[in-house]
Design a protein around this motif. Sequence first.
Motif, PDB file in Angstrom:
ATOM      1  N   GLU A 187     -14.321  50.512 -81.021  1.00 39.73           N
ATOM      2  CA  GLU A 187     -13.734  49.241 -80.587  1.00 39.73           C
ATOM      3  C   GLU A 187     -12.285  49.418 -80.140  1.00 39.73           C
ATOM      4  N   THR A 193     -15.414  51.156 -85.671  1.00 42.71           N
ATOM      5  CA  THR A 193     -14.062  50.624 -85.486  1.00 42.71           C
ATOM      6  C   THR A 193     -13.295  51.460 -84.465  1.00 42.71           C
ATOM      7  N   GLU A 208     -11.675  46.397 -77.505  1.00 41.15           N
ATOM      8  CA  GLU A 208     -12.244  45.159 -78.053  1.00 41.15           C
ATOM      9  C   GLU A 208     -11.766  44.838 -79.465  1.00 41.15           C
ATOM     10  N   MET A 209     -11.176  45.794 -80.152  1.00 36.14           N
ATOM     11  CA  MET A 209     -10.795  45.600 -81.538  1.00 36.14           C
ATOM     12  C   MET A 209      -9.818  44.441 -81.686  1.00 36.14           C
ATOM     13  N   GLY A 267     -19.150  40.393 -82.743  1.00 34.95           N
ATOM     14  CA  GLY A 267     -18.036  40.113 -81.845  1.00 34.95           C
ATOM     15  C   GLY A 267     -17.797  38.639 -81.622  1.00 34.95           C
TER      16      GLY A 267
END
Length: 336
Positions: free
Chosen positions: A42, A39, A47-48, A256
């Motif tokens: 990301e 996490t 990208e989170m 994703g």
Amino acid sequence: MRAFVLTGPGQAEVRDVPAPVAGPGEVVVDVERVGVCGTDVEFFTGEMAYLHQGVSSYPMRLGHEWAGRVAAVGPGVDPACIGRRVTGDTMIGDGTCRRCRRGHQHVCENLREVGIRDGLPGALAEQLAVPVRSLHPLPAAVDAVRGALVEPGGNAWRAAQATQAGPGDRVLVLGPGTIGLLVAAFLQAAGAEVHLLGRDAESLAFARGLGFAVADAVPDLAWDAIVDASNAAHLPALALERVEPAGRLVYIGLAGAPSPIDTRALVLNDVTAVGILSASPGLAATIDAYADGVVDPRPLVAATVGLDDVAAVLSGTRPKGSGPGPKFHVDPQLGG
């Protein structure tokens, strides 16, 4: 105090920031160890999903897998807490909504998340302020390294429990990362026959060295349960295809992109599918398992670095001298 601050995608720095002050019902913890997790990566890459949903924003302080010692308490907190070795729940519910009242605070309608959502800075700092009700005491047998692995361990313990596997059962775990390895360890401790599936030869070699059967393609065996601990969008469907009728699927990995499955196969084969979010209901059991030596997570830690090296780890650089494990820890006191 020094803290690792993420200022944008791929951008971070170690800053001097004000030390936290314990508010009502809170404690301040001297942080001893912090785990770096997927996490966090990301958030580093941008990208989170939370960044795009508006619940998290830069600048932010990461770190939700941690262990430390209580240094100060706020109003309403027993001073006897000072000096206690602890870890803490990432998920902080409001304690009043219907979900919290039913014991599901980790999916609270007004959920806060340490080091993940805005409003609760994470543990990649010398000190951390958290609600006292989120704490879990650590016994003497659980050192800081194990303590910072309680949070991922809690997720893995829940996934292993959800398989309902024991002696005589065969389980396939998809993904030999930190969570997959911990799931496999808890399953093995329960007496199940465990196999790990992965693609990276080094990761599989490491898993084999821990005593697990490994493969880079699904072995032609009967699987009583399959745990998807990967981030591959196609594997949830493969798991459904390969699990035994009346078997169990446990989904703990997140891809994703959407991962479609054919619910007709789920129904016609009488398969039970379970989703796992959060370590919260498994933290106490994980601490007990670590303390009793049922599972030892320490071999998973490849290296421990200081705050100044966190950005390099998040970018995928393995520090010189790292072991083969998938997990990196941070000691905020190093390099200060």
